[in-house]
Motif scaffolding. Structure first.
Motif, short mmCIF file in Angstrom:
data_model
loop_
_atom_site.label_atom_id
_atom_site.label_comp_id
_atom_site.label_asym_id
_atom_site.label_seq_id
_atom_site.Cartn_x
_atom_site.Cartn_y
_atom_site.Cartn_z
N PHE A 94 0.60 0.05 0.18
CA PHE A 94 0.42 1.29 -0.59
C PHE A 94 1.66 2.17 -0.46
O PHE A 94 2.08 2.83 -1.41
CB PHE A 94 -0.83 2.04 -0.12
CG PHE A 94 -2.08 1.67 -0.88
CD1 PHE A 94 -2.48 0.35 -0.99
CD2 PHE A 94 -2.86 2.64 -1.46
CE1 PHE A 94 -3.63 0.00 -1.70
CE2 PHE A 94 -4.02 2.31 -2.17
CZ PHE A 94 -4.40 0.99 -2.29
N GLU A 95 2.23 2.18 0.75
CA GLU A 95 3.42 3.02 0.99
C GLU A 95 4.64 2.42 0.28
O GLU A 95 5.42 3.13 -0.35
CB GLU A 95 3.67 3.13 2.50
CG GLU A 95 4.55 4.29 2.87
CD GLU A 95 4.73 4.42 4.38
OE1 GLU A 95 5.77 4.95 4.77
OE2 GLU A 95 3.84 3.97 5.14
N LEU A 96 4.80 1.12 0.39
CA LEU A 96 5.93 0.43 -0.24
C LEU A 96 5.93 0.65 -1.75
O LEU A 96 6.97 0.93 -2.35
CB LEU A 96 5.84 -1.07 0.07
CG LEU A 96 6.84 -2.00 -0.61
CD1 LEU A 96 8.24 -1.76 -0.06
CD2 LEU A 96 6.44 -3.47 -0.39
N LYS B 33 14.91 2.89 1.89
CA LYS B 33 16.05 2.86 0.95
C LYS B 33 16.58 1.44 0.84
O LYS B 33 16.59 0.70 1.82
CB LYS B 33 17.15 3.80 1.43
CG LYS B 33 16.72 5.26 1.34
CD LYS B 33 17.82 6.23 1.60
CE LYS B 33 17.32 7.64 1.31
NZ LYS B 33 18.28 8.67 1.65
N LEU B 34 17.02 1.09 -0.35
CA LEU B 34 17.45 -0.29 -0.60
C LEU B 34 18.87 -0.55 -0.10
O LEU B 34 19.70 0.35 -0.06
CB LEU B 34 17.38 -0.60 -2.09
CG LEU B 34 16.00 -0.61 -2.72
CD1 LEU B 34 16.09 -1.08 -4.16
CD2 LEU B 34 15.06 -1.51 -1.94
N GLN B 35 19.11 -1.80 0.23
CA GLN B 35 20.42 -2.25 0.65
C GLN B 35 20.63 -3.63 0.03
O GLN B 35 19.93 -4.57 0.38
CB GLN B 35 20.46 -2.34 2.19
CG GLN B 35 21.84 -2.35 2.78
CD GLN B 35 22.52 -0.99 2.69
OE1 GLN B 35 21.86 0.03 2.86
NE2 GLN B 35 23.81 -0.99 2.41
N ALA B 36 21.58 -3.70 -0.90
CA ALA B 36 21.86 -5.00 -1.55
C ALA B 36 23.02 -5.65 -0.84
O ALA B 36 24.15 -5.63 -1.32
CB ALA B 36 22.16 -4.79 -3.03
N ARG B 51 15.96 4.83 -3.43
CA ARG B 51 14.53 4.61 -3.16
C ARG B 51 13.90 3.77 -4.26
O ARG B 51 14.39 3.73 -5.38
CB ARG B 51 13.79 5.95 -3.11
CG ARG B 51 14.05 6.77 -1.88
CD ARG B 51 13.02 7.88 -1.78
NE ARG B 51 11.71 7.36 -1.37
CZ ARG B 51 10.59 8.08 -1.39
NH1 ARG B 51 10.59 9.32 -1.82
NH2 ARG B 51 9.45 7.57 -0.98
N LEU B 52 12.81 3.13 -3.94
CA LEU B 52 12.05 2.40 -4.96
C LEU B 52 11.28 3.38 -5.83
O LEU B 52 10.82 4.43 -5.35
CB LEU B 52 11.07 1.44 -4.29
CG LEU B 52 11.70 0.21 -3.64
CD1 LEU B 52 10.68 -0.48 -2.75
CD2 LEU B 52 12.22 -0.75 -4.70
N GLN B 143 15.59 3.86 -7.93
CA GLN B 143 16.14 5.03 -8.61
C GLN B 143 17.40 4.59 -9.37
O GLN B 143 18.18 3.78 -8.85
CB GLN B 143 16.56 6.09 -7.58
CG GLN B 143 15.41 6.80 -6.92
CD GLN B 143 15.88 7.66 -5.76
OE1 GLN B 143 16.84 7.32 -5.07
NE2 GLN B 143 15.19 8.76 -5.54
N GLY B 144 17.59 5.12 -10.54
CA GLY B 144 18.79 4.79 -11.31
C GLY B 144 18.60 3.63 -12.26
O GLY B 144 19.43 3.38 -13.11
N HIS B 145 17.49 2.91 -12.11
CA HIS B 145 17.16 1.86 -13.09
C HIS B 145 16.71 2.57 -14.37
O HIS B 145 16.28 3.72 -14.32
CB HIS B 145 16.03 0.99 -12.51
CG HIS B 145 15.80 -0.29 -13.25
ND1 HIS B 145 15.19 -0.33 -14.49
CD2 HIS B 145 16.06 -1.59 -12.92
CE1 HIS B 145 15.10 -1.60 -14.88
NE2 HIS B 145 15.63 -2.37 -13.95
#
Lengths: 117, 255
Positions: A94-96, B33-36, B51-52, B143-145
């Motif tokens: 849920f958080e993800l 936070k994402l890391q590619a 962030r997603l 974010q940014g998509h």
């Protein structure tokens, strides 16, 4: 459409709130059953619907999508959607997916019901 | 349905009683936070630190768009179709659009990057592999998509034939993208997935025209998310493109 092994039971602990007990698998194949349970839950004017995930055994991304469409439907009808009974694994999901920002999660049924005026 | 509200079900069998064991490995771990980090190719990385963003955090109207193709005559199982689709995902993309898969493959928690042509400009962003199992996998946007979306690719049997499907649950991420969708980006996206499904079908020896179903899930706009425009993909991609000479000079100096 994937097959869904899901059961839902609708209870009305008080006049303003209904509880949907969810047991089994939540995936996209459970749409008709979930929407049917929701219709029953709000049929006599409940302003809040509490989802009990205590019997949840499996959920995939299709299930999360299903919860979003249910949430949008509830919001459009002016009803609140709350949840309890999620284990740590599903709380993280849920958080993800950031579903927790739109559906308030409680530890137990009493605290969820206590949040509804 | 019985009198007490119990709904029809298939009784869960005893071996299904361990929930974490069944789907825990299918979900991405929780990330803030994402890391590619491990992406193949020279992809523009506009994803790190973002962030997603799911459909609930987007701005525009919410749509569910389903594209599917029936692989009539193919004896491939849904699992075989998904194995190919997942392993060779970039090969089914239209020419001119590039998908940079993670080196580890489309596994839960991995980040992929892409760059797509939208008329006069290129947009670059990425996706997180949110969920994957033998018969489906799902992307979630950062974010940014252009979109705040979940995109689920799946295969299943229907009427004795395998069916491959892409389903997008989405909102435009910001007001600029909402306008873009109405000005034609929506059609570009439709064309993208129809192309992908056509080429996937062709891989399995089937010539078929994919079908599309579009449903407006929520006609309202999420004005509280208008601030997403700060991360707008078009603006960020343009800045990235304009900054190319500076990056070349910096790279040359480092060498």
């Amino acid at each position: 459409m994937p097959e869904s092994r899901i059961a839902m039971n609708v209870r009305k602990p008080n006049p303003t709130t209904s509880v949907i007990d969810i047991e089994g698998e939540v995936n996209a194949g459970g749409e008709l059953i979930l929407m049917g349970a929701y219709n029953e839950a709000v049929s006599d004017g409940a302003s809040a619907v509490v989802l009990n995930f205590g019997g949840l055994e499996y959920m995939n991304s299709g299930g999360i999508g299903l919860l979003v469409t249910l949430l949008i439907r509830a919001q459009r009808q002016g009803q609140r959607l709350l949840a309890f009974g999620l284990n740590d694994h599903y709380r993280q999901i849920f958080e993800l997916t950031r579903l927790d920002e739109a559906i308030r999660i409680f530890d137990g049924e009493a605290s969820a019901l206590g949040d509804v005026p | 349905m019985s009198g007490n509200g119990e709904r029809e079900m298939t009784t869960p069998s005893d071996e299904l009683r361990d929930p974490v064991a069944r789907d825990a490995a299918n979900w991405a771990p929780l990330v803030q936070k994402l890391q590619a980090s491990g992406v193949s190719g020279d992809a523009p990385n506009l994803v790190d630190g973002r962030r997603l963003v799911g459909p609930l955090q987007g701005f525009g109207q919410m749509w569910q768009k389903t594209y599917w193709v029936r692989l009539s005559g193919s004896d491939a199982t849904p699992a075989e179709i998904m194995k190919v689709w997942r392993a060779r995902f970039p090969e089914f993309w239209p020419r001119g659009n590039r998908f940079y898969p993670p080196l580890a493959g489309l596994e839960p928690g991995e980040v992929a990057l892409f760059s797509v042509s939208t008329g006069p400009m290129r947009l670059s962003s990425g996706v997180l592999v949110l969920y994957a199992d033998d018969e489906s996998f799902t992307f979630m946007t950062p974010q940014g998509h252009m979109l705040a979306a979940w995109v689920t690719f799946s295969a299943f049997m229907e009427g004795g034939s395998p069916v491959a499907q892409a389903q997008v649950l989405m909102r435009a991420q910001d007001p600029i993208m909402e306008i873009s969708l109405f000005l034609g980006a929506q059609k570009l996206e439709d064309r993208q997935w129809v192309h992908v499904l056509s080429f996937l079908a062709r891989h399995f020896g089937v010539e078929a025209i994919p079908e599309t179903r579009v449903t407006c899930v929520d006609p309202r706009r999420n004005w509280s998310q208008a601030k997403n425009v700060w991360h707008n993909a078009g603006i960020r991609s343009s800045i990235y493109t304009l900054g190319a000479p500076v990056r070349w000079i910096r790279a040359a100096i480092r060498r």
